[in-house]
Design a protein around this motif. Structure first.
Motif, PDB file in Angstrom:
ATOM      1  N   GLN A   1      -9.313  -0.766   6.438  1.00 21.21           N
ATOM      2  CA  GLN A   1      -8.979  -1.313   5.292  1.00 21.21           C
ATOM      3  C   GLN A   1     -10.038  -2.360   4.901  1.00 21.21           C
ATOM      4  OE1 GLN A   1      -6.592  -1.698   3.131  1.00 21.21           O
ATOM      5  NE2 GLN A   1      -7.220  -3.630   2.171  1.00 21.21           N
TER       6      GLN A   1
ATOM      7  N   GLN B   1       0.904  -1.031  -0.019  1.00 19.33           N
ATOM      8  CA  GLN B   1       0.031   0.071   0.091  1.00 19.33           C
ATOM      9  C   GLN B   1       0.957   1.302  -0.110  1.00 19.33           C
ATOM     10  OE1 GLN B   1      -3.394   0.383   0.184  1.00 19.33           O
ATOM     11  NE2 GLN B   1      -3.825  -1.673  -0.104  1.00 19.33           N
TER      12      GLN B   1
ATOM     13  N   ALA C   1     -12.451   3.696  -0.921  1.00 21.80           N
ATOM     14  CA  ALA C   1     -11.692   2.181  -1.350  1.00 21.80           C
ATOM     15  C   ALA C   1     -10.858   2.524  -2.527  1.00 21.80           C
ATOM     16  CB  ALA C   1     -12.723   1.220  -1.531  1.00 21.80           C
ATOM     17  N   THR C   2     -11.688   3.559  -3.497  1.00 22.39           N
ATOM     18  CA  THR C   2     -10.993   3.872  -4.712  1.00 22.39           C
ATOM     19  C   THR C   2      -9.586   4.737  -4.551  1.00 22.39           C
ATOM     20  OG1 THR C   2     -13.057   4.005  -5.756  1.00 22.39           O
ATOM     21  CG2 THR C   2     -11.288   4.907  -6.887  1.00 22.39           C
TER      22      THR C   2
ATOM     23  N   ASP D   1     -14.852  -3.676  -3.558  1.00 26.00           N
ATOM     24  CA  ASP D   1     -13.421  -3.664  -3.742  1.00 26.00           C
ATOM     25  C   ASP D   1     -13.125  -3.878  -5.090  1.00 26.00           C
ATOM     26  OD1 ASP D   1     -10.873  -3.996  -2.404  1.00 26.00           O
ATOM     27  OD2 ASP D   1     -10.903  -6.076  -3.716  1.00 26.00           O
ATOM     28  N   ARG D   2     -14.019  -4.651  -5.993  1.00 22.30           N
ATOM     29  CA  ARG D   2     -13.817  -4.623  -7.403  1.00 22.30           C
ATOM     30  C   ARG D   2     -14.127  -3.415  -8.250  1.00 22.30           C
ATOM     31  NH1 ARG D   2     -16.612  -9.271  -6.301  1.00 22.30           N
ATOM     32  NH2 ARG D   2     -18.650  -8.785  -7.476  1.00 22.30           N
TER      33      ARG D   2
ATOM     34  N   ARG E   1      -7.671   4.722  -1.896  1.00 25.06           N
ATOM     35  CA  ARG E   1      -6.730   3.693  -1.451  1.00 25.06           C
ATOM     36  C   ARG E   1      -6.028   2.793  -2.561  1.00 25.06           C
ATOM     37  NH1 ARG E   1     -10.203   1.593   2.482  1.00 25.06           N
ATOM     38  NH2 ARG E   1     -10.016   3.565   3.703  1.00 25.06           N
ATOM     39  N   LYS E   2      -6.945   2.193  -3.404  1.00 20.65           N
ATOM     40  CA  LYS E   2      -6.355   1.648  -4.468  1.00 20.65           C
ATOM     41  C   LYS E   2      -5.360   2.434  -5.419  1.00 20.65           C
ATOM     42  CE  LYS E   2      -8.596  -2.519  -3.765  1.00 20.65           C
ATOM     43  NZ  LYS E   2      -7.996  -3.674  -3.277  1.00 20.65           N
TER      44      LYS E   2
ATOM     45  N   ARG F   1      -1.242   1.797  -6.086  1.00 20.33           N
ATOM     46  CA  ARG F   1      -0.727   1.637  -7.456  1.00 20.33           C
ATOM     47  C   ARG F   1       0.939   1.564  -7.552  1.00 20.33           C
ATOM     48  NH1 ARG F   1      -3.976   4.511 -11.868  1.00 20.33           N
ATOM     49  NH2 ARG F   1      -1.803   4.645 -12.955  1.00 20.33           N
TER      50      ARG F   1
ATOM     51  N   THR G   1     -10.987  -0.958  -7.291  1.00 16.83           N
ATOM     52  CA  THR G   1      -9.759  -1.319  -8.179  1.00 16.83           C
ATOM     53  C   THR G   1      -9.921  -0.904  -9.638  1.00 16.83           C
ATOM     54  OG1 THR G   1      -9.437  -3.283  -6.624  1.00 16.83           O
ATOM     55  CG2 THR G   1      -8.525  -3.295  -8.711  1.00 16.83           C
TER      56      THR G   1
ATOM     57  N   ALA H   1      -9.763   2.845  -9.840  1.00 12.66           N
ATOM     58  CA  ALA H   1      -8.548   3.355  -9.871  1.00 12.66           C
ATOM     59  C   ALA H   1      -7.553   3.328 -10.958  1.00 12.66           C
ATOM     60  CB  ALA H   1      -7.958   3.024  -8.431  1.00 12.66           C
ATOM     61  N   SER H   2      -7.853   2.170 -11.643  1.00  9.12           N
ATOM     62  CA  SER H   2      -7.165   1.921 -12.840  1.00  9.12           C
ATOM     63  C   SER H   2      -7.357   2.978 -13.977  1.00  9.12           C
ATOM     64  CB  SER H   2      -7.517   0.511 -13.474  1.00  9.12           C
ATOM     65  OG  SER H   2      -8.527   0.439 -13.907  1.00  9.12           O
TER      66      SER H   2
END
Length: 269
Positions: free
Chosen positions: A79, A54, A113-114, A87-88, A116-117, A121, A91, A94-95
């Motif tokens: 977390q 992280q 959560a986004t 979570d999906r 954090r993701k 990176r 993730t 964030a990409s």
């Protein structure tokens, strides 16, 4: 015999304790952490590995050291784990954020959560660009976590904080935001539909979030399926202002078809 503390079984609680220890000491060993948490050294090593992934700590032989700006700032780190829909969604969203851009986040569990993701990176941490990403947020919890990463420039908006969401709202937040431009805003909602647009339950938050949308080139709404097709009290923006909706397979198919018909890119994860 050294008296061990009661076992801290919850991973989020362990991480919060470890980061608090690092904020005070700057460096902790596996043995020190295991004794403080009352867990095995194997558990501590796994936690250290996860925190390093992280970008919150740096592994050393036998322990960890705090990331550059973490020495003086204690943090409570929540977390979310596992392969949950949230979570999906986080993730994938964030990409979508390119390196070197400015991204805005409003408050909420999915945007947190986004963020954090995004902060986890590896490409952003390894980039020679400093900062490799700029985060603008009106959420106190997101700002607290982002400032720990030396490769992220974090801009926190002013305003009055709501304890229910940690969001800052009011004229101060609007005044600062009115001077900034965002490449992307990642928008959390209480409801989103093609007819009603993006909505939330608090009118003050809706006002600041609406201004975030106006200052952004691209709007990415992050919402688990239970929020799709719903309408909450206060509108943030119309569906015509949304470019991307990231959701999961539980979202109502008819509601998703309405978004596609309105020209919104729908990403199901």
């Amino acid at each position: 015999m050294t008296r061990r503390n009661p076992k801290v079984a919850d991973r989020g609680a362990r991480w919060s304790t470890l980061l608090g220890m690092l904020a005070e000491r700057g460096r902790i060993s596996v043995g020190e952490a295991a004794d403080a948490l009352g867990v095995s050294e194997a558990t501590v090593r796994r936690d250290f590995g996860d925190l390093a992934a992280q970008q919150l700590v740096t592994r050393t032989h036998g322990g960890v050291v705090a990331s550059a700006v973490a020495y003086d700032l204690p943090v409570r780190y929540k977390q979310g784990g596992g392969d949950s829909a949230k979570d999906r969604v986080a993730t994938f969203a964030a990409s979508l954020v390119p390196e070197g851009t400015v991204v805005g986040f409003n408050g909420g569990t999915t945007t947190s959560a986004t963020a954090r993701k995004l902060a986890a990176r590896a490409d952003l941490a390894a980039s020679s660009r400093r900062p490799s990403i700029t985060v603008v947020t009106n959420a106190l919890n997101i700002a607290t976590e982002m400032v720990l990463r030396p490769f992220i420039r974090c801009v926190s908006l002013g305003g009055v904080a709501r304890p229910e969401s940690y969001e800052l709202s009011g004229p101060l937040a609007s005044m600062v935001l009115g001077e900034l431009w965002l490449d992307t805003v990642v928008l959390g909602v209480d409801g989103v539909s093609a007819a009603g647009g993006a909505t939330c339950e608090h009118e003050g938050e809706a006002g600041v979030n609406s201004l975030m949308v106006q200052r952004a080139d691209r709007v990415v709404v992050v919402a688990t399926g239970d929020k799709v097709g719903r309408r909450a009290f206060a509108r943030i923006c119309s569906s015509e202002q949304i470019q991307v909706l990231v959701t999961d397979a539980t979202a109502p198919p008819a509601a998703l078809d309405e978004f596609r018909a309105a020209g919104v890119t729908v990403e199901i994860v």
